[in-house]
Structure formats: C-alpha cells, structure tokens
Design a protein around this motif. Structure first.
Motif, PDB file in Angstrom:
ATOM      1  N   PHE A 113       0.837  -1.208   0.000  1.00  0.00           N
ATOM      2  CA  PHE A 113       0.000   0.000   0.000  1.00  0.00           C
ATOM      3  C   PHE A 113       0.869   1.254   0.000  1.00  0.00           C
ATOM      4  N   THR A 115       2.628   1.744  -3.349  1.00  0.00           N
ATOM      5  CA  THR A 115       1.716   2.264  -4.372  1.00  0.00           C
ATOM      6  C   THR A 115       1.433   3.739  -4.150  1.00  0.00           C
ATOM      7  N   ARG A 116       1.162   4.116  -2.902  1.00  0.00           N
ATOM      8  CA  ARG A 116       0.774   5.496  -2.587  1.00  0.00           C
ATOM      9  C   ARG A 116       1.933   6.466  -2.696  1.00  0.00           C
ATOM     10  N   LYS A 167       2.011   5.783  -7.531  1.00  0.00           N
ATOM     11  CA  LYS A 167       0.969   6.755  -7.857  1.00  0.00           C
ATOM     12  C   LYS A 167       1.553   8.109  -8.260  1.00  0.00           C
ATOM     13  N   ARG A 208      -5.100  -5.796 -12.641  1.00  0.00           N
ATOM     14  CA  ARG A 208      -5.305  -6.123 -11.225  1.00  0.00           C
ATOM     15  C   ARG A 208      -5.751  -7.564 -11.047  1.00  0.00           C
ATOM     16  N   SER A 261      -3.525  -5.485  -5.939  1.00  0.00           N
ATOM     17  CA  SER A 261      -4.695  -4.696  -5.557  1.00  0.00           C
ATOM     18  C   SER A 261      -4.448  -3.193  -5.703  1.00  0.00           C
ATOM     19  N   GLY A 262      -3.187  -2.775  -5.648  1.00  0.00           N
ATOM     20  CA  GLY A 262      -2.877  -1.359  -5.749  1.00  0.00           C
ATOM     21  C   GLY A 262      -3.222  -0.752  -7.096  1.00  0.00           C
ATOM     22  N   ARG A 320      -6.154   1.607  -7.326  1.00  0.00           N
ATOM     23  CA  ARG A 320      -5.997   2.979  -6.827  1.00  0.00           C
ATOM     24  C   ARG A 320      -5.526   3.935  -7.918  1.00  0.00           C
ATOM     25  N   LEU A 321      -5.058   3.379  -9.014  1.00  0.00           N
ATOM     26  CA  LEU A 321      -4.603   4.217 -10.120  1.00  0.00           C
ATOM     27  C   LEU A 321      -5.710   4.522 -11.116  1.00  0.00           C
ATOM     28  N   ARG A 322      -6.751   3.688 -11.126  1.00  0.00           N
ATOM     29  CA  ARG A 322      -7.788   3.784 -12.161  1.00  0.00           C
ATOM     30  C   ARG A 322      -8.504   5.128 -12.127  1.00  0.00           C
ATOM     31  N   ARG A 323      -8.882   5.598 -10.956  1.00  0.00           N
ATOM     32  CA  ARG A 323      -9.599   6.870 -10.859  1.00  0.00           C
ATOM     33  C   ARG A 323      -8.732   8.023 -11.341  1.00  0.00           C
ATOM     34  N   ASP A 367     -15.571   8.973  -4.030  1.00  0.00           N
ATOM     35  CA  ASP A 367     -16.098   7.941  -3.119  1.00  0.00           C
ATOM     36  C   ASP A 367     -17.514   8.284  -2.676  1.00  0.00           C
TER      37      ASP A 367
END
Length: 212
Positions: free
Chosen positions: A4, A7-8, A12, A65, A71-72, A75-78, A136
């Motif tokens: 996580f 990725t963050r 990202k 994914r 799973s990370g 978080r890039l899709r949006r 969200d």
C-alpha cells in the motif's frame, strides 16, 4: 514498506507525472516555438491522441489487477480516468475556442460536413457523468451496482473515440486499428469475466440435477 505504501508513495506519484508529462511537453514546445506552422492542429492532435491512449490505459487497469493480483492497481484507475477527462476537455476547448472562437453557426456547419465531430462530441458528453461520479461519495450515493453499470459506458466512449480518430484521419487507419484491437480484446475479456461464473454455475446446477 508495504505494498500500500509503495503504491501510494512511489507508483501513484510516478503515474501522475507520466500522465501530466504530455501537456507539459506541449506547453514547453509552445513556449520555445517548437510547434509547427499550425499550432492549433498540434494542440488538437496531441490532446486527442493522449485522451485515447489514457482511455485505453484506464481500461487495462482492471484486467491487470485481476491477472496479477496487485490490488494497488485499482488505486490508479480513478486518477488515470480523471486525466482522460482532463485531456478530452482540453481537446474540446481547443476546438470550440481556438479553432471556432465559439462561433455556433460555424460549428453546426462543421458537424454537418464532418460526422467524426458528432461522434467525438457524443463521447465527450458521455464522459461527463463518469467524471462527476468518480468520487467515493458519489460511489456510495449511487450504490456499487448502479455505479458499475454507469461506468461501463467507458467501453462505449472508447469505441466512439476510435471511430472519431479513424474518421478524422484522411489517409491510413493503422494506428486506430491498433487501438481498436486492444479495446476489442479488453471488451472480450470483460465479457468473459462477466459470463463465465454464470456458465459455471449453470453447468454445476445441471450436473447436480442429473445425479440420481
């Protein structure tokens, strides 16, 4: 560092910079006078092609994914999707402001003569609700199933974008064909993922019914 955090903190920001890089390079070329004799065409072409490229990249994130188990990627899709809307907005603004100077009559004549503009505009309009419901809060408000159904419009938008690009070209359709092939494969994968569990369930139910 956890997956996580990686990725963050690393992936990202790197993807954000890569998505922003085309417009930075375009602005730099404009500032240094490295655009062609028709800078409006340069801006239109650059923003249009990067809209399509990032749109295809957005469609590839979910299969990535699922196939990789990372799973990370979700978080890039949006973020990439919002960059798609950013570039298509620049593409549309370039047309109505720099090219047509908000001349509605001229734009209507242009639409009648060049159908690819109608397809492109329709794809742009369909993209607006996807951008509006990307938060969200809107996801919770719509509910998961309705949100997913709405965001499946991205395939319609992608097809419209490819048609827009193909009809816009005066000669050669090699590049649009590549994008069409990629989107076609991604759509087939999506259909397979959607229907394969149902088929497995039906076969299992039929097998149970035949057991004496």
């Amino acid at each position: 560092m956890t997956q996580f955090d990686w990725t963050r903190r690393v992936i990202k920001p790197a993807v954000f910079f890569l998505c922003l890089l085309p417009i930075l390079l375009l602005a730099w070329n404009g500032f240094t006078g490295n655009l062609s004799a028709n800078p409006i065409a340069d801006i239109t072409n650059a923003t249009g092609i990067w809209t399509l490229r990032l749109l295809v990249a957005t469609l590839m994130i979910t299969p990535l994914r699922r196939l990789s188990g990372w799973s990370g990627a979700a978080r890039l899709r949006r973020m990439v999707g919002l960059f798609v809307f950013f570039y298509v907005s620049l593409h549309f603004t370039t047309y109505i402001y720099l090219d047509k100077f908000f001349d509605l009559q001229d734009m209507l004549v242009d639409v009648a003569k060049r159908p690819f503009i109608t397809v492109g505009f329709a794809s742009f309009v369909l993209m607006i609700p996807l951008a509006v419901t990307s938060t969200d809060r809107m996801t919770r408000k719509l509910g998961g199933k309705r949100w997913q159904m709405l965001h499946r419009l991205i395939y319609v938008i992608a097809i419209g974008g490819i048609i827009h690009y193909t009809w816009r070209l005066k000669t050669g359709v090699r590049q649009p064909a590549v994008y069409a092939a990629i989107v076609g494969l991604l759509l087939l994968y999506r259909l397979w993922v959607s229907f394969s569990p149902k088929l497995i369930s039906q076969k299992s139910k039929a097998a149970k019914e035949t057991i004496p």
